[in-house]
Design a protein around this motif. Structure first.
Motif, PDB file in Angstrom:
ATOM      1  N   TYR A  40       3.346  -0.360  12.585  1.00  0.00           N
ATOM      2  CA  TYR A  40       2.202  -0.846  13.373  1.00  0.00           C
ATOM      3  C   TYR A  40       2.667  -1.996  14.274  1.00  0.00           C
ATOM      4  O   TYR A  40       2.435  -3.169  14.007  1.00  0.00           O
ATOM      5  CB  TYR A  40       1.048  -1.262  12.450  1.00  0.00           C
TER       6      TYR A  40
ATOM      7  N   LEU B 187       1.689  -3.107  17.038  1.00  0.00           N
ATOM      8  CA  LEU B 187       0.712  -3.849  17.849  1.00  0.00           C
ATOM      9  C   LEU B 187       0.637  -5.328  17.454  1.00  0.00           C
ATOM     10  O   LEU B 187       0.625  -6.211  18.319  1.00  0.00           O
ATOM     11  CB  LEU B 187      -0.708  -3.253  17.713  1.00  0.00           C
TER      12      LEU B 187
ATOM     13  N   ASN C 241     -10.904   0.878  20.391  1.00  0.00           N
ATOM     14  CA  ASN C 241     -11.703   1.691  19.474  1.00  0.00           C
ATOM     15  C   ASN C 241     -13.046   2.082  20.091  1.00  0.00           C
ATOM     16  O   ASN C 241     -13.840   2.790  19.470  1.00  0.00           O
ATOM     17  CB  ASN C 241     -11.909   0.970  18.133  1.00  0.00           C
TER      18      ASN C 241
ATOM     19  N   TYR D 220      -0.012   5.229  13.516  1.00  0.00           N
ATOM     20  CA  TYR D 220      -1.239   5.792  12.935  1.00  0.00           C
ATOM     21  C   TYR D 220      -0.927   6.846  11.876  1.00  0.00           C
ATOM     22  O   TYR D 220      -1.801   7.573  11.435  1.00  0.00           O
ATOM     23  CB  TYR D 220      -2.123   6.368  14.066  1.00  0.00           C
TER      24      TYR D 220
ATOM     25  N   TYR E 180     -14.519  -0.885   7.796  1.00  0.00           N
ATOM     26  CA  TYR E 180     -14.268  -2.261   7.353  1.00  0.00           C
ATOM     27  C   TYR E 180     -15.219  -2.760   6.270  1.00  0.00           C
ATOM     28  O   TYR E 180     -16.020  -3.658   6.496  1.00  0.00           O
ATOM     29  CB  TYR E 180     -14.255  -3.195   8.570  1.00  0.00           C
TER      30      TYR E 180
ATOM     31  N   ILE F 277      -2.076  -2.578   7.011  1.00  0.00           N
ATOM     32  CA  ILE F 277      -1.645  -1.843   8.220  1.00  0.00           C
ATOM     33  C   ILE F 277      -0.978  -2.803   9.200  1.00  0.00           C
ATOM     34  O   ILE F 277       0.093  -2.525   9.740  1.00  0.00           O
ATOM     35  CB  ILE F 277      -2.863  -1.145   8.896  1.00  0.00           C
TER      36      ILE F 277
ATOM     37  N   PHE G 161      -6.733   4.242   4.507  1.00  0.00           N
ATOM     38  CA  PHE G 161      -7.715   3.538   5.346  1.00  0.00           C
ATOM     39  C   PHE G 161      -8.792   4.519   5.829  1.00  0.00           C
ATOM     40  O   PHE G 161      -9.985   4.224   5.794  1.00  0.00           O
ATOM     41  CB  PHE G 161      -6.937   2.941   6.525  1.00  0.00           C
TER      42      PHE G 161
ATOM     43  N   GLY H  40      -5.929  -7.721  19.751  1.00  0.00           N
ATOM     44  CA  GLY H  40      -5.525  -6.623  18.860  1.00  0.00           C
ATOM     45  C   GLY H  40      -5.819  -5.235  19.395  1.00  0.00           C
ATOM     46  O   GLY H  40      -5.767  -4.260  18.663  1.00  0.00           O
ATOM     47  N   SER H  41      -6.163  -5.132  20.682  1.00  0.00           N
ATOM     48  CA  SER H  41      -6.581  -3.861  21.270  1.00  0.00           C
ATOM     49  C   SER H  41      -7.822  -3.318  20.561  1.00  0.00           C
ATOM     50  O   SER H  41      -8.025  -2.107  20.474  1.00  0.00           O
ATOM     51  CB  SER H  41      -5.442  -2.831  21.254  1.00  0.00           C
ATOM     52  N   ASN H  42      -8.668  -4.231  20.078  1.00  0.00           N
ATOM     53  CA  ASN H  42      -9.941  -3.808  19.473  1.00  0.00           C
ATOM     54  C   ASN H  42     -10.777  -3.012  20.470  1.00  0.00           C
ATOM     55  O   ASN H  42     -11.531  -2.123  20.078  1.00  0.00           O
ATOM     56  CB  ASN H  42     -10.749  -5.031  19.026  1.00  0.00           C
TER      57      ASN H  42
ATOM     58  N   PHE I  37      -6.603  -2.764   6.161  1.00  0.00           N
ATOM     59  CA  PHE I  37      -6.247  -3.076   7.551  1.00  0.00           C
ATOM     60  C   PHE I  37      -5.220  -4.209   7.607  1.00  0.00           C
ATOM     61  O   PHE I  37      -4.316  -4.182   8.448  1.00  0.00           O
ATOM     62  CB  PHE I  37      -7.489  -3.374   8.396  1.00  0.00           C
TER      63      PHE I  37
ATOM     64  N   GLU J 236     -11.667   8.164  14.465  1.00  0.00           N
ATOM     65  CA  GLU J 236     -11.323   6.998  15.293  1.00  0.00           C
ATOM     66  C   GLU J 236     -10.588   7.406  16.570  1.00  0.00           C
ATOM     67  O   GLU J 236      -9.795   8.337  16.566  1.00  0.00           O
ATOM     68  CB  GLU J 236     -10.411   6.048  14.497  1.00  0.00           C
TER      69      GLU J 236
ATOM     70  N   SER K  83      -8.088   5.304  19.310  1.00  0.00           N
ATOM     71  CA  SER K  83      -7.396   4.044  19.606  1.00  0.00           C
ATOM     72  C   SER K  83      -6.762   4.212  20.976  1.00  0.00           C
ATOM     73  O   SER K  83      -5.662   4.746  21.107  1.00  0.00           O
ATOM     74  CB  SER K  83      -6.313   3.767  18.556  1.00  0.00           C
TER      75      SER K  83
HETATM   76  C1  AVI Z   1      -8.629  -2.447  14.960  1.00  0.00           C
HETATM   77  N1  AVI Z   1      -7.965  -1.417  15.784  1.00  0.00           N
HETATM   78  C2  AVI Z   1      -7.501  -1.973  17.052  1.00  0.00           C
HETATM   79  C3  AVI Z   1      -6.940  -0.651  15.068  1.00  0.00           C
HETATM   80  C4  AVI Z   1      -6.305   0.385  16.019  1.00  0.00           C
HETATM   81  O1  AVI Z   1      -5.089   0.337  16.203  1.00  0.00           O
HETATM   82  O2  AVI Z   1      -7.025   1.188  16.591  1.00  0.00           O
HETATM   83  C5  AVI Z   1      -7.511   0.055  13.858  1.00  0.00           C
HETATM   84  C6  AVI Z   1      -6.541   0.970  13.186  1.00  0.00           C
HETATM   85  N2  AVI Z   1      -6.745   2.219  12.880  1.00  0.00           N
HETATM   86  C7  AVI Z   1      -5.694   2.739  12.293  1.00  0.00           C
HETATM   87  N3  AVI Z   1      -4.774   1.824  12.250  1.00  0.00           N
HETATM   88  C8  AVI Z   1      -5.274   0.700  12.791  1.00  0.00           C
END
Ligand code: AVI
Length: 314
Positions: free
Chosen positions: A43, A45, A159, A199, A26, A37, A209, A154-156, A34, A275, A277
């Motif tokens: 996406y 979510l 991560n 993703y 970030y 995204i 990203f 946001g399901s942060n 983001f 990452e 998720s």
């Molecule tokens: C911020 N976080 C919840 C996102 C996720 O879905 O894990 C970050 C992200 N990484 C790739 N796309 C989005």
């Protein structure tokens, strides 16, 4: 910040299985990617949680059991672009609740953008921004006197690895007083055919990203990653419930990082884990929260049952 970034990059790329912490996605460019995204069709979510905030705002507010006569702090950890939160802010205000909105984010740039839109669209909201890492910010909010409602959307949480998530929830609980509430947004475990495209989008925004993390190392740590020599490779299996992202070296190569005065070798097909998720169900959320004094008192899900907002109470 830069010293921590430098040390974390050194640690991650020196490890036997290379990794880079996803919190470094970030920077200014990463924030903008983001936002892209969150707006992509794959996406799901964002839309799913927005569905809860838009169509069940009154249920959400009544689940919080807030006393209308008392001023409270509405603290959002990892504020992002605030689209979902605006639904809540508007309705709380219409219903006559008294509160200060305190968005917290690691990115000052994201906070500035959010402040601009809130001031323009909801000028009557009292607001103070706070820049920082979630874990560090918990130390400060502990001393805030008013009742608190924490938003961690946001399901942060996904991560963070489960151990870190437990540590985080425990620390969060210590920063709260009895009766304070948390809205914890969690993406639910579902089939690969739905999760993986989120993703691995068709326009390659998630790839950019991820690659931006290498660009950031080039920019800020004087490195010479050749971005064409890495590909983005996400994976997910429903049994484990964790979407994982990797950058894969497409050939054997050396990369110099000037700020570290070091050269790192990448073998062909060697991966950098960028990452996790995590996706959730009630059992996992119960397991993560049981180490703390936070109790699950309610749960709201979207119409497709993709996403849940858990209401926790201390
Ligand atoms: C911020 N976080 C919840 C996102 C996720 O879905 O894990 C970050 C992200 N990484 C790739 N796309 C989005």
């Amino acid at each position: 910040m830069n010293a921590t970034f430098k040390n974390d990059v050194d640690l991650g790329l020196s490890a036997p299985t290379k990794y880079l912490p996803s919190k470094y996605f970030y920077d200014k460019k990463g924030d903008a990617l983001f936002v892209e995204i969150m707006n992509m069709p794959e996406y799901y979510l964002t839309d799913a949680e927005h569905d809860i905030f838009k169509n069940q705002t009154l249920n959400l507010i009544s689940a919080l059991k807030i006393n209308k006569t008392i001023n409270f702090d509405l603290i959002e950890l990892g504020a992002g672009d605030g689209i979902k939160t605006k639904e809540l802010l508007k309705t709380l205000k219409q219903l006559g609740f008294k509160f200060t909105f305190i968005p917290v984010d690691i990115s000052q740039n994201a906070l500035n953008n959010l402040e601009k839109t809130i001031k323009k669209e909801l000028p009557y909201i009292s607001m103070n921004t706070k820049q920082g890492d979630y874990f560090n910010v918990l130390e400060d909010i502990k001393w805030f006197q008013k009742p608190k409602v924490i938003l961690f959307l946001g399901s942060n949480i996904g991560n963070l690895k489960d151990g870190k998530a437990k540590e985080f929830i425990h620390k969060l609980s210590l920063a709260l007083n009895v009766n304070d509430k948390v809205i914890l947004g969690a993406d639910l475990i579902k089939p690969k055919s739905i999760v993986l495209p989120a993703y691995n989008d068709s326009k390659g925004i998630t790839k950019r990203f991820n690659i931006n993390l290498l660009e950031r190392i080039n920019r800020e740590l004087n490195a010479n990653f050749d971005l064409n020599n890495f590909k983005h490779q996400p994976e997910y299996n429903e049994k484990e419930g964790i979407a994982k992202s990797f950058l894969v070296s497409t050939k054997k190569q050396n990369v110099e990082i000037g700020a570290l005065n070091k050269t790192f070798t990448f073998y062909k097909n060697e991966r950098i884990h960028t990452e996790n998720s995590r996706k959730y169900n009630d059992t996992i959320i119960e397991d993560i929260t049981k180490v703390s004094k936070l109790k699950i008192i309610d749960k709201l899900t979207d119409s497709k049952n993709y996403f849940a907002d858990y209401i926790l109470e201390k």
